[in-house]
Design a protein around this motif. Structure first.
Motif, mmCIF file in Angstrom:
data_model
loop_
_atom_site.group_PDB
_atom_site.id
_atom_site.type_symbol
_atom_site.label_atom_id
_atom_site.label_comp_id
_atom_site.label_asym_id
_atom_site.label_seq_id
_atom_site.Cartn_x
_atom_site.Cartn_y
_atom_site.Cartn_z
ATOM 1 N N MET A 1 -3.794 5.413 9.726
ATOM 2 C CA MET A 1 -3.590 5.624 8.278
ATOM 3 C C MET A 1 -4.795 5.194 7.435
ATOM 4 O O MET A 1 -5.285 5.982 6.613
ATOM 5 N N PRO A 2 -5.328 3.965 7.600
ATOM 6 C CA PRO A 2 -6.498 3.604 6.805
ATOM 7 C C PRO A 2 -7.720 4.450 7.148
ATOM 8 O O PRO A 2 -8.512 4.772 6.251
ATOM 9 N N HIS B 1 -5.333 -0.127 -3.931
ATOM 10 C CA HIS B 1 -4.770 0.612 -2.794
ATOM 11 C C HIS B 1 -5.787 0.708 -1.654
ATOM 12 O O HIS B 1 -5.465 0.462 -0.490
ATOM 13 N N SER C 1 0.836 -1.209 0.000
ATOM 14 C CA SER C 1 0.000 0.000 0.000
ATOM 15 C C SER C 1 0.868 1.255 0.000
ATOM 16 O O SER C 1 0.483 2.271 -0.582
ATOM 17 N N GLY D 1 -7.282 7.603 5.237
ATOM 18 C CA GLY D 1 -7.525 7.364 3.803
ATOM 19 C C GLY D 1 -9.011 7.247 3.536
ATOM 20 O O GLY D 1 -9.535 7.823 2.564
ATOM 21 N N HIS E 1 -2.657 12.210 5.266
ATOM 22 C CA HIS E 1 -2.433 10.840 4.783
ATOM 23 C C HIS E 1 -1.025 10.743 4.167
ATOM 24 O O HIS E 1 -0.322 9.758 4.352
ATOM 25 N N GLU E 2 -0.640 11.795 3.457
ATOM 26 C CA GLU E 2 0.693 11.794 2.839
ATOM 27 C C GLU E 2 1.790 11.881 3.905
ATOM 28 O O GLU E 2 2.748 11.092 3.894
ATOM 29 N N GLY F 1 0.350 3.689 -3.014
ATOM 30 C CA GLY F 1 -0.051 5.041 -2.607
ATOM 31 C C GLY F 1 0.944 6.085 -3.091
ATOM 32 O O GLY F 1 0.560 7.108 -3.649
ATOM 33 N N THR G 1 -11.047 10.014 1.370
ATOM 34 C CA THR G 1 -11.695 9.557 0.148
ATOM 35 C C THR G 1 -13.186 9.908 0.175
ATOM 36 O O THR G 1 -13.721 10.498 -0.772
HETATM 37 C C1 HEM Z 1 -2.179 1.464 6.052
HETATM 38 C C2 HEM Z 1 -2.928 1.781 4.995
HETATM 39 C C3 HEM Z 1 -2.533 2.813 3.978
HETATM 40 C C4 HEM Z 1 -1.290 3.258 3.621
HETATM 41 C C5 HEM Z 1 0.084 2.826 4.153
HETATM 42 C C6 HEM Z 1 -1.492 4.276 2.597
HETATM 43 C C7 HEM Z 1 -0.466 5.010 2.001
HETATM 44 C C8 HEM Z 1 -0.653 6.006 1.074
HETATM 45 C C9 HEM Z 1 0.385 6.861 0.579
HETATM 46 C C10 HEM Z 1 1.851 6.830 1.034
HETATM 47 C C11 HEM Z 1 -0.180 7.683 -0.339
HETATM 48 C C12 HEM Z 1 0.528 8.780 -1.155
HETATM 49 C C13 HEM Z 1 0.195 10.136 -0.566
HETATM 50 C C14 HEM Z 1 0.709 11.248 -1.441
HETATM 51 O O1 HEM Z 1 1.890 11.214 -1.812
HETATM 52 O O2 HEM Z 1 -0.083 12.149 -1.743
HETATM 53 C C15 HEM Z 1 -1.577 7.346 -0.445
HETATM 54 C C16 HEM Z 1 -2.474 7.936 -1.303
HETATM 55 C C17 HEM Z 1 -3.817 7.617 -1.359
HETATM 56 N N1 HEM Z 1 -4.507 6.802 -0.478
HETATM 57 FE FE1 HEM Z 1 -3.679 5.632 0.934
HETATM 58 N N2 HEM Z 1 -2.832 4.415 2.357
HETATM 59 C C18 HEM Z 1 -3.509 3.545 3.183
HETATM 60 C C19 HEM Z 1 -4.884 3.372 3.257
HETATM 61 C C20 HEM Z 1 -5.800 3.988 2.419
HETATM 62 C C21 HEM Z 1 -7.237 3.755 2.456
HETATM 63 C C22 HEM Z 1 -7.968 2.795 3.421
HETATM 64 C C23 HEM Z 1 -7.791 4.540 1.482
HETATM 65 C C24 HEM Z 1 -9.231 4.705 1.078
HETATM 66 C C25 HEM Z 1 -10.218 3.898 1.375
HETATM 67 C C26 HEM Z 1 -6.708 5.255 0.823
HETATM 68 C C27 HEM Z 1 -6.858 6.127 -0.235
HETATM 69 C C28 HEM Z 1 -5.840 6.791 -0.871
HETATM 70 C C29 HEM Z 1 -6.014 7.614 -2.050
HETATM 71 C C30 HEM Z 1 -7.325 7.859 -2.806
HETATM 72 C C31 HEM Z 1 -4.743 8.130 -2.354
HETATM 73 C C32 HEM Z 1 -4.358 9.039 -3.517
HETATM 74 C C33 HEM Z 1 -4.259 10.444 -3.051
HETATM 75 C C34 HEM Z 1 -3.791 11.374 -4.140
HETATM 76 O O3 HEM Z 1 -4.083 11.118 -5.311
HETATM 77 O O4 HEM Z 1 -3.116 12.326 -3.788
HETATM 78 N N3 HEM Z 1 -5.504 4.901 1.427
HETATM 79 N N4 HEM Z 1 -1.846 6.334 0.444
#
Ligand code: HEM
Ligand code: HEM
Length: 185
Positions: free
Chosen positions: A108-109, A56, A25, A112, A148-149, A29, A116
């Motif tokens: 973190m989740p 993701h 993830s 996210g 989140h980032e 991500g 979202t």
């Molecule tokens: C432990 C769980 C998770 C980890 C380690 C993680 C990690 C990451 C990371 C490192 C990014 C990049 C952030 C950036 O550079 O802008 C990201 C983006 C994102 N995450 Fe997660 N995430 C997790 C869980 C989730 C969950 C549960 C969701 C939604 C249900 C989610 C939705 C998103 C979305 C939509 C993006 C894209 C954001 C963008 O386009 O800027 N994430 N995530």
């Protein structure tokens, strides 16, 4: 007499499942965050971009479920004593990193999910859409995605320290720390 020198087996399985899911993830991500939606589509097309987002989110929700089980297996069962014992420095650093990882992998989740949903996007888990739980609020969504980032980078640092620590015990100190989490011995 059988000495307890491992975490209980289900806890070890959960450790490795979460470790794999967390690395995937982070990789997915960071790819999405770095490229953004438009550039990802122009590089790999619509279908694969959607698959990357869905995967993701599915991985993230899976981590939340696994961490819930893991907190139960951690609290409900005895943790083996270190043999040989860790020194004070090792104990403080490893306990801090472990606790911070636990908190980060639950927060973190949730971040996210909330980011979202408040952005008006679907919270996907495999082919299901989970309830958003908060209404559409774009300004809030932007803030939550920034957190989140940041938390994503904090997890990268914590995991790096953790893996370096594990390698140190396994290859340099050659004590029993690795064995405590091993699936095979
Ligand atoms: C432990 C769980 C998770 C980890 C380690 C993680 C990690 C990451 C990371 C490192 C990014 C990049 C952030 C950036 O550079 O802008 C990201 C983006 C994102 N995450 Fe997660 N995430 C997790 C869980 C989730 C969950 C549960 C969701 C939604 C249900 C989610 C939705 C998103 C979305 C939509 C993006 C894209 C954001 C963008 O386009 O800027 N994430 N995530
Ligand atoms: C190659 C990668 C990894 C190795 C070799 C490794 C190894 C270990 C070992 C040997 C322990 C036991 C430490 C002790 O008993 O004091 C442990 C515990 C732990 N690991 Fe990892 N690990 C890895 C990846 C990860 C990742 C990616 C995460 C989280 C994203 C993680 C989270 C944890 C946590 C929170 C603990 C604390 C013990 C517990 O679950 O209660 N590990 N790890």
């Amino acid at each position: 007499m059988h000495e307890l020198d491992h975490y209980i087996y289900p806890h070890r399985v959960l450790h490795w499942l979460v470790a794999g899911a967390a690395l995937l993830s982070l990789a997915s991500g960071l790819t999405l965050g770095f490229l953004g939606f438009e550039r990802t589509v122009s590089l790999i097309g619509n279908a694969l971009t959607n698959l990357l987002y869905t995967s993701h989110k599915t991985l993230g929700v899976t981590i939340l479920l696994l961490m819930t089980l893991r907190i139960i297996t951690r609290l409900a069962f005895v943790v083996p004593d270190h043999d040989p014992p860790l020194n004070g420095f090792e104990r403080i650093v490893s306990t801090s990193v472990h606790h911070l990882l636990y908190v980060a992998l639950v927060v973190m989740p949730l971040l996210g999910w909330a980011a979202t949903a408040s952005g008006g996007f679907p919270v996907e888990f495999f082919h299901w859409h989970l309830p958003g739980l908060i209404g559409e609020r774009p300004a809030l969504s932007e803030k939550l995605f920034t957190w989140h980032e940041w938390l994503g980078w904090a997890i990268v640092v914590l995991v790096s320290l953790h893996v370096l620590g594990a390698l140190f015990h396994w290859r340099i100190k050659r004590d029993n720390v690795m064995k405590r989490m091993s699936l095979f011995d």
